[in-house]
Design an enzyme around this catalytic site. Structure first.
Site, PDB file in Angstrom:
ATOM      1  N   GLU A 141       0.837  -1.191   0.000  1.00 57.94           N
ATOM      2  CA  GLU A 141       0.000   0.000   0.000  1.00 57.94           C
ATOM      3  C   GLU A 141       0.881   1.253   0.000  1.00 57.94           C
ATOM      4  O   GLU A 141       1.687   1.458   0.901  1.00 57.94           O
ATOM      5  CB  GLU A 141      -0.872  -0.025   1.272  1.00 57.94           C
ATOM      6  N   ASP A 201      -0.919  -1.224   5.922  1.00 57.64           N
ATOM      7  CA  ASP A 201      -0.827  -0.711   7.293  1.00 57.64           C
ATOM      8  C   ASP A 201      -1.727  -1.492   8.241  1.00 57.64           C
ATOM      9  O   ASP A 201      -2.780  -1.966   7.845  1.00 57.64           O
ATOM     10  CB  ASP A 201      -1.267   0.757   7.344  1.00 57.64           C
ATOM     11  N   ASP A 217      -7.710   1.813   7.765  1.00 62.54           N
ATOM     12  CA  ASP A 217      -7.541   2.045   6.327  1.00 62.54           C
ATOM     13  C   ASP A 217      -6.815   0.885   5.658  1.00 62.54           C
ATOM     14  O   ASP A 217      -7.186   0.446   4.582  1.00 62.54           O
ATOM     15  CB  ASP A 217      -6.737   3.332   6.087  1.00 62.54           C
ATOM     16  N   ASP A 240      -3.911  -0.687  10.312  1.00 64.79           N
ATOM     17  CA  ASP A 240      -4.967   0.151  10.873  1.00 64.79           C
ATOM     18  C   ASP A 240      -6.242  -0.038  10.046  1.00 64.79           C
ATOM     19  O   ASP A 240      -6.284  -0.889   9.157  1.00 64.79           O
ATOM     20  CB  ASP A 240      -4.538   1.622  10.923  1.00 64.79           C
TER      21      ASP A 240
END
Ligand code: 0RA
Length: 647
Positions: free
Chosen positions: A430, A508, A512, A510
């Site tokens: 990403e 990541d 998102d 998290d």
């Protein structure tokens, strides 16, 4: 000499046919000894109860996960016979529980699940259990027998009187055999729910007794009055239907029972699930081809006789009739023959014609009697054909460009030097910045990096040709070396030129990041499912924290580990020398940290993506990525720990 030798091996084989063989090579009987194999034990027991239901003798099946992680399946069938087995001079119950392949019914005319796909018999469950207890209610009496690792502890005992019939099997998976022994409530519940749809009117329940002292047991009950119609509505919960109710087919011919429910929705994906005697046939088979044949035949006939396709400049293909279709095809076959790699394909050739006739008749009538709904379906078919035509052009453009550019790889790809796909890995990363870190951190011999910019296209909502025009998706196709072609009007993924055998999605840790993982997985699930099925797709697990004191540090993947690390490193130190670094993104790690924690095969955690329950998985993707908000919110709330990582 030679004779002696062959005699020796023959007796050896007989000996190996006993339950010892099951304990020696459990994988051969239940596939594996991990969580999948563990749950296989449950299916094996439930299948026997389902057989009783199919034979018309059982209306209730209740399952209990006990606090000690043993499990009970209780049914109100006829009860396993307990009389003397003539030849073996033992109770029939003991024979069913201790002799391999003896578990099935002795009458051949009933539909049978056991002996079918799961098919190893309840005696295998017994062999792989440290303890098992069978309780039978039959002829007014209660009988029991207990076993340890498949061996009876004592003879069958009569322990009381009863006014019901049925069988309770309670077993504890043997920790000498299983690496994983925790039953998963969600997995069991999903199957119970599926079984309720497939067996209209059958009551199923699941009770989880593994709760804290002051809590009530967790119990869910399933009974479906609508059967497959309800199943299809459930599968399409987060899609928009285009006709009011699913089309429902029920029929019977030559002792083969056929039931089908189908609905069209506004999406572009085809979702056909098929079952034989309640078992999911992942690879389809003659029942599914019979279904498809009927759809092609009836719609083509209807379209042509009503002059609906005359304006089209190209031929309608089979898949155009099925775009946006969700269907469940369920057949009950007395003597099913399974073939294919995982025995997930029905082979009985007579079933093809039977399903085709049953579906053909109902569908022909439906189209005649429901002109408005029929028009909506036909309009959708024409749209699908037009879009497929556009998609093919777009795809050919992408694929031709690659050929013209000499198989040119995407500019953003940092390829590995190894040319052997078996040893090569690609990280789909990403963002360009994390991509840069990964490029410096990787082992360039066998690790390639493809950075993906931001959120990739949500394929659940996009038209197919848009997908091939998307830059990130084009890059994935060319970097991976796979292509899509059409064969007999069906899309096929060619994986012979796959350039990496491990494809690792790295995002990541998290919310998102999780969203991007889901978007990429949705793409793989809808367009490159073969790669998931072949076990090529993985998700990387970067750490959430680094806990540091002086020169000592530790990476942590969850809150528990973090607390543990803090107290370990803090021992004897004062508060403010105890430093916690919270990694919000991959980009916050330097190249060495990223390598150590997430990319180094020696130390990293990779989660392999597998499809356990195809209907459930398909449903989850469309729910997460589709139009409807409430089910998505519910999912996120129910999986709050996952959604809340970013605190
Ligand atoms: C053998 C024969 C019959 C039933 C069963 C086995 C049977 C097995 C299981 C396992 C779990 N629940 C079960 N219920 C029944 C036929 C019995 C008859 O003919 O009465």
């Amino acid at each position: 000499m030679a004779d002696k030798k062959s005699n020796y091996s023959a007796s050896n084989i007989t000996a190996l046919e006993g339950l010892e063989a099951v304990r020696l090579r459990p994988g051969m009987y239940i596939g594996s000894t991990d969580t999948k194999g563990l749950h296989h034990l449950v299916w094996e027991v439930v299948d026997n109860s389902i057989d009783e239901h199919l034979a018309g003798h059982c209306t209730h099946i209740d399952m209990f996960i006990h606090a000690d992680n043993s499990l009970t399946v209780k049914d109100n069938g006829r009860g396993i016979p307990t009389g003397m087995h003539e030849k073996l001079k033992k109770s029939a119950l003991e024979v069913v529980m201790t002799v391999l392949h003896a578990g099935g019914k002795f009458d051949k005319d009933t539909y049978k699940v056991s002996g079918g796909l799961h098919g190893v018999g309840v005696s295998c469950v017994n062999a792989l259990s440290s303890h098992l207890r069978a309780e039978v209610h039959r002829e007014g009496k209660v009988f029991e027998q207990e076993y340890k690792q498949g061996k009876p502890v004592a003879d069958v005992k009569e322990i009381g009187k009863t006014d019901r019939t049925g069988t309770n099997i309670t077993f504890t998976p043997d920790d000498e055999i299983f690496s994983e022994r925790e039953f998963k409530f969600e997995t069991l519940a999903a199957r119970m729910k599926e079984l309720s749809f497939l067996n209209k009117g059958l009551h199923l329940s699941l009770t989880d007794e593994r709760v804290k002292e002051d809590e009530e047991f967790k119990k869910i009950e399933y009974v479906s009055e609508g059967g497959l119609t309800e199943f299809v509505k459930f599968l399409d919960e987060s899609r928009t239907p285009i006709i009011e109710n699913p089309i429902h087919v029920m029929g019977k011919e030559d002792n083969v029972e056929v039931e089908v429910a189908m609905q069209y929705n506004t999406s572009y994906t085809e979702n056909i699930f098929s079952f034989v005697n309640n078992i999911n046939t992942r690879e389809g088979g003659t029942h599914v081809s019979g279904f498809r044949r009927a759809i092609n035949r009836v719609f083509t006939q209807y379209g042509e006789s009503n002059n609906l396709f005359s304006k089209l400049k190209f031929k309608i293909a089979g898949e155009d009739f099925r775009e946006g279709m969700t269907a469940v095809v369920s057949v009950k076959v007395p003597d099913p023959q399974f073939k294919g790699q995982t025995k997930g394909e029905l082979g009985n050739s007579e079933v093809n014609g039977i399903v085709s006739r049953c579906v053909g008749e109902v569908l022909t009538n439906y189209l005649e009697e429901n002109p408005k709904s029929s028009k909506r379906i036909i309009d959708k078919v024409i749209l699908a054909a037009t879009a497929r035509h556009a998609a093919r052009k777009a795809r050919e453009m992408v694929q031709r460009k690659n050929v013209l550019a000499g198989g040119g790889l995407p500019g953003k790809l940092a390829d590995c030097s190894s040319k052997s796909p078996e040893d090569s890995e690609i990280f789909l990363v990403e963002g360009d910045s994390a991509g840069g870190t990964a490029k410096s951190g990787r082992d360039r011999v066998y690790q390639a990096i493809l950075p993906l910019r931001g959120k990739i296209l949500n394929v659940e909502k996009a038209m197919e040709h848009k997908i091939y025009e998307n830059e990130e998706i084009k890059n994935m196709f060319t970097a991976l070396g796979v292509s899509i072609t059409e064969k007999d009007g069906e899309r096929v993924l060619n994986t012979e030129k796959l350039r990496y055998h491990k494809i690792v999605i790295m995002c990541d840790a998290d919310v998102d990041g999780s969203h991007i993982v889901t978007l990429i997985l949705t793409f793989f699930f809808r367009y490159m499912k073969t790669l998931i099925e072949q076990g090529h797709i993985y998700v990387a697990a970067p750490p959430l924290y680094q806990v540091k004191k002086g020169k000592q540090f530790q990476y942590c993947w969850n809150e528990e580990e973090r607390q543990e690390a803090i107290s370990r490193l803090a021992a004897g130190a004062n508060e403010d020398t105890v430093k916690v670094q919270r990694y919000k993104g991959l980009g916050e790690m330097n190249a060495i940290q990223l390598w150590e924690t997430t990319m180094d095969p020696e130390t990293r955690i990779l989660r392999q993506v597998v499809i356990n329950d195809a209907p459930e998985a398909s449903n989850t993707f469309s729910m997460l990525m589709g139009d409807e908000v409430p089910p998505r919110r519910r999912f996120i709330e129910e999986n709050a720990t996952y959604a809340n990582v970013d605190v």
